[in-house]
Design an enzyme around this catalytic site. Structure first.
Site, PDB file in Angstrom:
ATOM      1  N   GLU C  67     102.550   1.215  44.908  1.00 32.43           N
ATOM      2  CA  GLU C  67     103.949   1.237  45.361  1.00 32.43           C
ATOM      3  C   GLU C  67     104.845   2.131  44.518  1.00 32.43           C
ATOM      4  OE1 GLU C  67     102.024  -1.367  45.728  1.00 32.43           O
ATOM      5  OE2 GLU C  67     102.307  -1.947  47.816  1.00 32.43           O
ATOM      6  N   HIS C 136     105.642 -13.129  50.160  1.00 34.76           N
ATOM      7  CA  HIS C 136     105.615 -12.157  51.262  1.00 34.76           C
ATOM      8  C   HIS C 136     106.808 -12.296  52.205  1.00 34.76           C
ATOM      9  CE1 HIS C 136     101.508 -11.544  49.955  1.00 34.76           C
ATOM     10  NE2 HIS C 136     101.241 -10.721  50.924  1.00 34.76           N
TER      11      HIS C 136
HETATM   12  C1  TPP Z   1     101.240  -4.693  45.729  1.00 39.74           C
HETATM   13  C2  TPP Z   1     100.723  -4.962  47.081  1.00 39.74           C
HETATM   14  N1  TPP Z   1     100.670  -3.948  47.963  1.00 39.74           N
HETATM   15  C3  TPP Z   1     100.190  -4.161  49.197  1.00 39.74           C
HETATM   16  C4  TPP Z   1      99.751  -5.400  49.585  1.00 39.74           C
HETATM   17  C5  TPP Z   1      99.211  -5.643  50.974  1.00 39.74           C
HETATM   18  N2  TPP Z   1      97.760  -5.852  50.894  1.00 39.74           N
HETATM   19  C6  TPP Z   1      97.244  -7.086  50.884  1.00 39.74           C
HETATM   20  S1  TPP Z   1      95.588  -7.052  50.690  1.00 39.74           S
HETATM   21  C7  TPP Z   1      95.562  -5.379  50.595  1.00 39.74           C
HETATM   22  C8  TPP Z   1      94.268  -4.672  50.415  1.00 39.74           C
HETATM   23  C9  TPP Z   1      93.671  -4.974  49.087  1.00 39.74           C
HETATM   24  O1  TPP Z   1      92.436  -4.357  48.981  1.00 39.74           O
HETATM   25  P1  TPP Z   1      91.422  -4.722  47.835  1.00 39.74           P
HETATM   26  O2  TPP Z   1      92.121  -4.690  46.531  1.00 39.74           O
HETATM   27  O3  TPP Z   1      90.247  -3.842  47.991  1.00 39.74           O
HETATM   28  O4  TPP Z   1      91.018  -6.239  48.086  1.00 39.74           O
HETATM   29  P2  TPP Z   1      90.275  -6.898  49.330  1.00 39.74           P
HETATM   30  O5  TPP Z   1      91.336  -7.306  50.319  1.00 39.74           O
HETATM   31  O6  TPP Z   1      89.319  -5.909  49.862  1.00 39.74           O
HETATM   32  O7  TPP Z   1      89.611  -8.110  48.773  1.00 39.74           O
HETATM   33  C10 TPP Z   1      96.837  -4.855  50.750  1.00 39.74           C
HETATM   34  C11 TPP Z   1      97.166  -3.424  50.744  1.00 39.74           C
HETATM   35  C12 TPP Z   1      99.857  -6.435  48.644  1.00 39.74           C
HETATM   36  N3  TPP Z   1      99.512  -7.690  48.953  1.00 39.74           N
HETATM   37  N4  TPP Z   1     100.326  -6.189  47.411  1.00 39.74           N
END
Ligand code: TPP
Ligand code: TPP
Ligand code: MG
Ligand code: MG
Lengths: 331, 330, 331, 330
Positions: C67, C136
């Site tokens: 971000e 959220h």
């Molecule tokens: C700081 C932040 N940015 C965006 C999001 C929205 N978001 C939730 S899960 C996710 C993907 C995360 O990917 P990863 O770290 O690979 O974990 P996974 O979901 O694959 O376990 C995103 C972008 C968030 N929760 N927090």
């Protein structure tokens, strides 16, 4: 509240003594932040001076330049039951750690259904007048006060600084103490050791029947001096020092204004959507019909903090404006 | 194979089977409409979670994410309470106030579950700092995704943990997707484990579908932490079999890649291995699975039968003590 | 303001059409954010759907989860004269990018003495009611409104969503457009192509002589429905939709309340130190003596957003409270 | 030595001499009390800044920090305007509204100077993104300190620049101190250049006191960027001869370390080298130095004689167009 004594101390000493007493009293208190160790000079504003020598570098931890990690580390340690005191050198840098402070520190007690409190304290410094320009001078207390779960403290005297910091450290919820860069070397009476000033309670710094001036932090002293002058003209100003911005001591404010029927609010932060708005709104809403004159806010200009001293001095709230507002209301 | 390894693998399977059953139950309830919540399935990451927590005691600390039920179960959080929390019931781990993205259960060491990507890492550093100051011998493990390795908090946390030599293990569950973004479209490192170089700490990549290998790598990292040798970055490569959230059709996932991953599905793979290696026979494993199903059914029933939180819960727990400006809206 | 048409569109379509029109009209407009490309499904809320296919992945850039870098990249590109539109998936994540938004985007024009404007737009979504819990769902518009240099927009209808987003993109200053996760699939009349709604101007969504209800975003529609009902009882409610929170259109608000002499303010954010405080304060300060009854704020509870639907529905501002406040004031 | 190299080195010296003279003048004014501002001296980093900008045109972009006057001068920002800004005068680069921590001068490509550690890196990524979209051939250079390499923005910026293959060069001026914290007490990487591994980009460490070596390393990085081959992380090792800020006695600095660094002071070292290699004679260099002093004296006089900004400047430039709620306090 705090017993005055002959000894005078600066704000810098006050914060330093509070940390020292807290660390001596409770092993779970520790300090972290940039340059806070004695090897690094004891902090940019010397507030942590001597502590690492006295308590060791395990409890006084100099960090890298990593504001998210500084606050996040404090959150984690607090969840484990420690009482971390994190220094964020200047308040504008808190913008880098707000996720930890707002999404985590403020909410973990609630989101865990009361299981994990977050008894951390963030100390941070700010304020205009030092020629540091747009990125080192903002007063952002209104943001934090908008977050349920945080407590926000702005001291106006060395004795308050010490007593409020002690209360913050031993409070079971996350507290942010906002220090003023231009006040560290100002002096005032020292309190007796161990004196804590309760959070969430405003202080009638001077009683008066004609008008209430509600302020916190730096303007309080200036308003008290103004009140002295105005007393000479027969205007008795009551000065309410909020001390804690959130939880706001609405009762003390409203009782004061109910008595005086007039109110001026003074703060250093920009006016728009600032702390003064909440206070003015509550007065208007609760004392509607009882007010003898409209509430007035005197704040800094709605601009970034300019660098040039010629502009910076005009940016700041103007005490002459407070005086005119009082005189006009009391006519 | 040493006896202890055999026992460990069996115990990993027991945990993985429980995770798998819990996940399947929840997805079933979501499909049938009996439950309506945002849910992030850990399908594919069961063995990895089980192998990680196999090295931890209840007093060790865990920090995880919204996709965290596998980690929470593996760490020992009671299934009944987990289900009740997901159902938003007052009997849940957090009285229904946190929800599945914010599970906390301190008595089993589940300290923080965060919905903010990457934010668990600095918090884990803080838990480990407290252990370091107190000398309490606890180890902190923080689980996060591949996508989380690109956020600033990752960097600050690893650097700080390295400088302070903290007892923390950073476990990146690399399931190759961050929401719908493929690994290489967001992550510049060929291997996330390579990032350890920048912090002067060990970085180990392991096949997270391989129970024995994961046990081994995480075991060494936990031992280093426990011995005061500082943090380790573990990258466990796995796959996310479900979409990002329940209901995400995952249209962006490559079909061949998916099929190949499914062929390495860690739960049946471990099962097959246990039988092949003679660690357990079919009947033992069937018993374990039946036990898992029974626990899950009981948890679902407990949750469904539990009451919702009363309105007084809305305003409690904001502060330790109520402050008078906090009022229940009329 | 915007010509109504027979065509109905959702908020999601409205934002999408605004982006599409802006990108077609001006090469300097580009989009960045997590999952925004069509390869990734066109955004979590599908707002950018189709754009990367139409304009290419150079102008519709899927980012890592970063971000600070998303907003920082937008700042840099805007300083170079582009018009970036950055998506921050949910508003709570903006806590991670506030340094870039507040210390840089909001101040670079000022600190450069007017040389480098920062014509970026940040689109972000939030709001309670979806069962997403404490991290959220927060409405943080009061923070941004406290920052001189930023513009803050909260649309209440698809037509406004489109027209305000278009204005934001083509505005020469940094704008934050706050979308509501629970409204993306609601429908309303579509405006004609290209219609922009001016920033900094509130909208009298319904004229009425008895009381002014000042709202923005989601509550506006609910308040309009309530006003219809109350009209049946002979209470004529004027509904003022702020549209832009900052710069605040004080004039429209004060003129409305000067006419009706009564005001209720409604918003979804928590009440303490929220946007309603500033509005209430200005009304109290400027119309002191003209008010027939005290200003009332109806907001969500001063708590984190709870997960359990049983609590979340009680957390939110209650329209029945708006009704009682109106009835009481108009007695 | 090729003629072009000789010319380059001489031109680096010309710039470094100007920086050194400007810095000395400012410290003189601060010592005498004629000037009272927060000032972060670049003493020791003159050659490095000059060698970096030697590869840039006016339309290339520079982003720097509070400790930035060396970079700004090297990039070509007019000395008169720089001094006037530091003096808070309306004739300054930013009408006195930014100050030394926030110098902007777009016509020489000085786009952003930030007082927030590390925040320049994502902004540089944005400038480079605009060049990438427009295909304008510009290169962006962002200068920052060793301490800045520990902040989240560093990580996010390098990762994003690598994923998008942007025309940006990250120049870390490693002067071994972050305020009063020594390198190793805050930075876990043995060499900051090693962090490039985590982003799959080249990372080069160079002796920032060596003009020729720095010219070479930055030159290759700029060429890579210009050719569309993506970002480079350059770590130029140098030393901070003054305290962190003007007035900081630097008590925390090790005396032996300091003496050793001073023996490698880059400005006299380059001077000696130019003479030794026959690139320039004493008279030529003396002329260059005299010219620098004259320019600096003129700039200081210009600044001192310039008016302060009028009060109307307080409220202008908040937005492009004035909005009516903006009012000058009475
Ligand atoms: C700081 C932040 N940015 C965006 C999001 C929205 N978001 C939730 S899960 C996710 C993907 C995360 O990917 P990863 O770290 O690979 O974990 P996974 O979901 O694959 O376990 C995103 C972008 C968030 N929760 N927090
Ligand atoms: C985010 C942030 N944190 C802290 C500071 C205070 N601060 C100003 S300069 C500085 C040290 C920076 O060190 P380094 O990056 O090595 O740069 P140098 O000053 O040595 O050029 C610090 C901590 C800041 N300006 N911004
Ligand atoms: Mg993933
Ligand atoms: Mg440095």
């Amino acid at each position: 509240m705090s017993a005055a004594s002959a000894r005078k101390i600066t704000f810098q000493q006050a914060y330093n003594e509070a940390l020292d007493e807290a660390m001596a009293a409770d092993d779970s208190v520790f300090v972290l932040g940039e340059d806070v160790g004695d090897k690094e000079g004891g902090g940019t504003f010397k507030v942590t001076s001597g502590l690492s020598t006295k308590y060791g570098t395990s409890r006084v931890r100099t960090t890298p330049i990593s504001e998210q990690a500084i606050i996040g580390t404090a959150v984690g340690a607090a969840v484990a039951g420690m009482r971390p005191v994190a220094e964020i050198m200047l308040m504008n840098f808190i913008t880098l750690g707000l996720d930890q402070l707002v999404n985590h520190a403020a909410k973990l007690r609630y989101m865990s259904g009361g299981q994990t409190g977050v008894p951390l304290t963030v100390r941070t410094a700010t304020g205009a007048g030092g020629g540091f320009g747009g990125q080192h001078s903002d007063m952002l207390e209104a943001w934090l006060a908008h977050v349920p779960g945080l407590k926000v403290v702005v001291p106006s005297s060395p004795a308050d600084a010490k007593g409020l910091l002690l209360s913050s450290i031993f409070d079971d919820d996350p507290c942010v103490v906002i220090e003023h860069t231009q006040m560290y070397w100002s002096k005032g009476p020292a309190p007796e050791p161990g004196v804590r000033i309760p959070l969430g309670r405003a202080h009638i710094a001077r009683p008066g029947r004609d008008i209430s001036v509600i302020a916190y932090g730096r303007p309080v002293g200036e308003v008290l001096a103004l009140a002295d002058r105005l007393a000479g003209d027969g205007i008795e100003v009551e000065v309410v020092d909020l001390r804690t911005i959130s939880p706001l001591d609405e009762r003390t404010v409203l009782e004061s204004v109910a008595r005086t029927r007039r109110a001026v609010i003074v703060h250093e932060a920009v006016g728009q959507f600032g702390v003064g708005a909440e206070i003015s709104a509550r007065i208007g809403e609760e004392l509607h019909g009882d007010l003898a004159s409209p509430v007035v806010r005197v704040t800094s200009a709605n601009t970034p903090v300019p660098f040039s001293p010629a502009l910076e001095s005009r940016y700041l709230y103007q005490i002459p404006d407070v005086e005119s507002a009082i005189r006009k209301a009391c006519q | 194979m040493a006896d202890s390894d055999r026992t460990s693998l069996l115990s990993v399977y027991r945990t993985a089977a429980l995770i798998k059953a819990a996940d399947e139950k929840l997805r079933g309830l979501l499909t049938s409409g009996e439950l309506a919540v945002a849910y992030y399935s850990p399908r594919g990451q069961e063995v990895l979670a089980a192998a990680t927590s196999a090295h931890l005691d209840a007093q060790d600390y865990l920090v995880t994410t919204y996709r965290g039920i596998h980690d929470q179960i593996a760490k020992g959080a009671p299934l009944d309470l987990l289900f009740a929390e997901i159902f938003g019931r007052v009997t849940g781990t957090c009285k229904g106030k946190g929800g599945p993205m914010h599970v906390t259960h301190p008595s089993t060491g589940v300290m923080v579950t965060t919905g903010i990507v990457g934010s668990g890492l600095p918090i884990a550093v803080g838990l480990a700092t407290s252990s370091s100051i107190r000398g309490d011998g606890r180890v902190t493990v923080v689980c996060f995704g591949d996508g989380a390795s690109n956020i600033g908090a990752f960097h600050e946390a690893l650097n700080l943990a390295a400088v302070w030599k903290l007892p923390v293990v950073f476990v990146c569950q690399n399931n190759l997707y961050a929401e719908s973004t493929r690994y290489a479209d967001g992550t510049s490192a060929a291997r996330i484990a390579d990032r350890a170089v920048g912090y002067g700490i060990p970085g180990e990549r392991v096949d997270g579908n391989d129970a024995a290998a994961t046990l081994d790598v995480v075991g060494r990292a936990v031992a280093r932490a426990r011995a005061g040798e500082g943090p380790t970055l573990v990258e466990a490569v796995t796959y996310r079999f479900m979409g990002h959230y329940f209901g995400d059709p995952g249209a962006y996932m490559d079909a061949d890649e998916y099929a190949a991953a499914l062929a390495r599905d860690p739960v049946p793979a471990l099962r097959a291995r246990l039988i092949a290696d003679g660690v357990a026979d079919e009947a033992t494993l069937a018993d374990i699975e039946a036990e898992a199903t029974a626990k899950v059914e009981a948890a679902a029933a407990f949750a469904a039968d539990s009451p919702l939180p009363g309105v007084a819960e809305l305003t409690s727990d904001v502060y330790r003590e109520a402050v008078y400006h906090e009022e229940v809206p009329a």
